[in-house]
Design an enzyme around this catalytic site. Structure first.
Site, PDB file in Angstrom:
ATOM      1  N   SER A 163       0.855  -1.187   0.000  1.00 32.82           N
ATOM      2  CA  SER A 163       0.000   0.000   0.000  1.00 32.82           C
ATOM      3  C   SER A 163       0.891   1.237   0.000  1.00 32.82           C
ATOM      4  O   SER A 163       2.067   1.183   0.386  1.00 32.82           O
ATOM      5  CB  SER A 163      -0.872   0.007   1.256  1.00 32.82           C
ATOM      6  OG  SER A 163      -1.366   1.300   1.488  1.00 32.82           O
ATOM      7  N   TYR A 176      -1.678  -0.913  10.379  1.00 37.54           N
ATOM      8  CA  TYR A 176      -1.786  -1.177   8.941  1.00 37.54           C
ATOM      9  C   TYR A 176      -0.553  -0.642   8.207  1.00 37.54           C
ATOM     10  O   TYR A 176      -0.002  -1.307   7.328  1.00 37.54           O
ATOM     11  CB  TYR A 176      -3.075  -0.528   8.419  1.00 37.54           C
ATOM     12  CG  TYR A 176      -3.400  -0.812   6.972  1.00 37.54           C
ATOM     13  CD1 TYR A 176      -3.582  -2.112   6.527  1.00 37.54           C
ATOM     14  CD2 TYR A 176      -3.543   0.219   6.057  1.00 37.54           C
ATOM     15  CE1 TYR A 176      -3.895  -2.378   5.194  1.00 37.54           C
ATOM     16  CE2 TYR A 176      -3.864  -0.023   4.726  1.00 37.54           C
ATOM     17  CZ  TYR A 176      -4.039  -1.328   4.301  1.00 37.54           C
ATOM     18  OH  TYR A 176      -4.345  -1.581   2.991  1.00 37.54           O
TER      19      TYR A 176
HETATM   20  P1  NAD Z   1     -11.622  -6.219   0.647  1.00 36.50           P
HETATM   21  O1  NAD Z   1     -11.999  -6.093   2.074  1.00 36.50           O
HETATM   22  O2  NAD Z   1     -12.586  -5.827  -0.411  1.00 36.50           O
HETATM   23  O3  NAD Z   1     -11.174  -7.715   0.369  1.00 36.50           O
HETATM   24  C1  NAD Z   1     -10.421  -8.471   1.264  1.00 36.50           C
HETATM   25  C2  NAD Z   1     -10.834  -9.935   1.103  1.00 36.50           C
HETATM   26  O4  NAD Z   1     -10.002 -10.708   1.971  1.00 36.50           O
HETATM   27  C3  NAD Z   1     -12.292 -10.194   1.514  1.00 36.50           C
HETATM   28  O5  NAD Z   1     -12.951 -10.932   0.514  1.00 36.50           O
HETATM   29  C4  NAD Z   1     -12.155 -11.015   2.800  1.00 36.50           C
HETATM   30  O6  NAD Z   1     -13.178 -12.000   2.979  1.00 36.50           O
HETATM   31  C5  NAD Z   1     -10.804 -11.676   2.606  1.00 36.50           C
HETATM   32  N1  NAD Z   1     -10.189 -12.051   3.883  1.00 36.50           N
HETATM   33  C6  NAD Z   1     -10.168 -11.312   5.031  1.00 36.50           C
HETATM   34  N2  NAD Z   1      -9.548 -12.011   6.002  1.00 36.50           N
HETATM   35  C7  NAD Z   1      -9.158 -13.192   5.447  1.00 36.50           C
HETATM   36  C8  NAD Z   1      -8.494 -14.332   5.945  1.00 36.50           C
HETATM   37  N3  NAD Z   1      -8.079 -14.402   7.216  1.00 36.50           N
HETATM   38  N4  NAD Z   1      -8.273 -15.370   5.111  1.00 36.50           N
HETATM   39  C9  NAD Z   1      -8.702 -15.326   3.823  1.00 36.50           C
HETATM   40  N5  NAD Z   1      -9.345 -14.269   3.290  1.00 36.50           N
HETATM   41  C10 NAD Z   1      -9.568 -13.215   4.104  1.00 36.50           C
HETATM   42  O7  NAD Z   1     -10.245  -5.437   0.515  1.00 36.50           O
HETATM   43  P2  NAD Z   1      -9.582  -4.764  -0.767  1.00 36.50           P
HETATM   44  O8  NAD Z   1      -9.857  -3.307  -0.702  1.00 36.50           O
HETATM   45  O9  NAD Z   1      -9.909  -5.531  -1.992  1.00 36.50           O
HETATM   46  O10 NAD Z   1      -8.035  -4.961  -0.403  1.00 36.50           O
HETATM   47  C11 NAD Z   1      -7.250  -6.047  -0.910  1.00 36.50           C
HETATM   48  C12 NAD Z   1      -5.794  -5.783  -0.549  1.00 36.50           C
HETATM   49  O11 NAD Z   1      -5.365  -4.532  -1.079  1.00 36.50           O
HETATM   50  C13 NAD Z   1      -5.530  -5.709   0.952  1.00 36.50           C
HETATM   51  O12 NAD Z   1      -4.268  -6.267   1.227  1.00 36.50           O
HETATM   52  C14 NAD Z   1      -5.509  -4.227   1.225  1.00 36.50           C
HETATM   53  O13 NAD Z   1      -4.761  -3.942   2.369  1.00 36.50           O
HETATM   54  C15 NAD Z   1      -4.832  -3.737  -0.048  1.00 36.50           C
HETATM   55  N6  NAD Z   1      -5.059  -2.319  -0.370  1.00 36.50           N
HETATM   56  C16 NAD Z   1      -6.313  -1.817  -0.568  1.00 36.50           C
HETATM   57  C17 NAD Z   1      -6.497  -0.474  -0.927  1.00 36.50           C
HETATM   58  C18 NAD Z   1      -7.876   0.104  -1.157  1.00 36.50           C
HETATM   59  O14 NAD Z   1      -7.988   1.322  -1.368  1.00 36.50           O
HETATM   60  N7  NAD Z   1      -8.927  -0.694  -1.183  1.00 36.50           N
HETATM   61  C19 NAD Z   1      -5.381   0.360  -1.085  1.00 36.50           C
HETATM   62  C20 NAD Z   1      -4.117  -0.179  -0.874  1.00 36.50           C
HETATM   63  C21 NAD Z   1      -3.965  -1.518  -0.535  1.00 36.50           C
END
Ligand code: NAD
Length: 280
Positions: A163, A176
């Site tokens: 991130s 985080y």
């Molecule tokens: P999201 O919450 O939409 O998706 C996360 C998924 O992970 C969910 O489907 C959830 O069920 C699953 N999950 C949670 N705990 C779990 C576990 N213990 N085992 C297996 N699956 C599990 O999140 P997102 O926004 O799609 O983010 C995905 C990645 O991108 C993450 O690592 C997040 O930190 C990173 N990220 C997101 C953003 C953003 O703006 N959304 C920005 C930078 C980085």
């Protein structure tokens, strides 16, 4: 998207039922990879898999597993290998922040000292640990389970999801930020460790995306105008807009593909210039 060396490969995407994971699964399936969504939410994983299979005509399956539980990952791996064949790519997409690891105050002013519930001092350490574990252990453990066979076969690529806050921490979210910084360091370490066996390890560092989950934080619901936080983000992003989850797919597919066959240990920002902007 036409990308060298993705067709006919087998990819595992943890957290693949989520916003970013689903976009990556769809792009991989459209590029001809067979894809397994591994997610804590098995029902949603299977639902997303069938939607994406239908939309792309690809082979996509959903499998329930917890990235923090090795036995459940081993069971998932056995099912995936049986149904889709040996795994070529691992995308460590499960991750995120939680309210219990988030401070209310951005800075500690004098008045905040008497109100620890607003600051670092009031953070629930269990919440802190949970966020750290989900992002860091949740990347290490799936890698132990899915990468071993790649090393044996002498081919494979791993993509971690870091991130923007891994480079410069964002206010309010210390666990985080630290967890994502650890992902960058681990990406570099693992890239070196695996390099002799031709298994590459890279990461992407997404900037600010506008998704259904955070739209309410970025826009005022009543007026449709940017919120104060939304304005500050846009002002700090030289491209003057939020990203879209689909815009992570090009960099992600590139890093997994043969086009990046000599690229390992990198963390690629996908952030509209946020990370390199000094504000002046
Ligand atoms: P999201 O919450 O939409 O998706 C996360 C998924 O992970 C969910 O489907 C959830 O069920 C699953 N999950 C949670 N705990 C779990 C576990 N213990 N085992 C297996 N699956 C599990 O999140 P997102 O926004 O799609 O983010 C995905 C990645 O991108 C993450 O690592 C997040 O930190 C990173 N990220 C997101 C953003 C953003 O703006 N959304 C920005 C930078 C980085």
């Amino acid at each position: 998207m036409e990308v060298e060396g993705l067709s006919g490969k087998c990819a595992v995407v943890t957290g693949g039922a989520g916003v970013i994971g689903s976009a990556l699964v769809k792009a991989l399936a459209a590029a001809g990879s067979r894809v397994a969504i591994v997610d804590l939410n098995g029902d949603l994983a299977r639902q997303r898999a069938s939607e994406i299979a239908q939309a792309t005509g690809g082979a996509v399956i959903g499998v329930a597993a917890n990235v923090l539980d090795k036995p459940s990952l081993t069971t998932a791996k056995n099912e995936i290998v049986m149904r889709l064949g040996p795994v070529d790519f691992l995308v460590n997409g499960a991750g995120g922040n939680a309210p219990k690891a988030t401070t209310i105050a951005e800075f500690i002013e004098e008045a905040d000292i008497a109100q620890p519930d607003r600051t670092f001092f009031g953070l629930d350490f269990e919440g802190f640990e949970k966020v750290f574990d989900l992002n860091f252990a949740g990347t290490v453990l799936p890698t132990q389970i899915f990468a071993e066979e790649m090393l044996r076969r002498g081919t494979g690529a791993i993509l971690n999801i870091s991130s923007m806050n891994s480079f410069r921490p964002l206010t309010r979210i210390p666990a985080y930020s630290a967890a994502k910084a650890s992902i960058n360091n681990f990406t570099a370490w693992l890239a070196v460790h695996f390099a002799p066996r031709n298994v590459r390890v890279n990461a992407i560092a997404p900037g600010f995306l506008c998704t259904s989950q955070n739209r309410f934080l970025l826009y005022d619901e009543a007026t449709g105008e940017l919120s104060d936080r939304g304005k500050r983000i846009i002002n700090a992003t030289p491209m003057r807009r939020f990203g879209d989850p689909e815009e992570l797919c090009g960099p992600a597919l590139f890093l997994l593909s043969d086009a990046a066959r000599f690229v390992t240990g990198t963390v690629m920002p996908v952030d509209g210039g946020f990370n390199v902007y000094s504000g002046v």
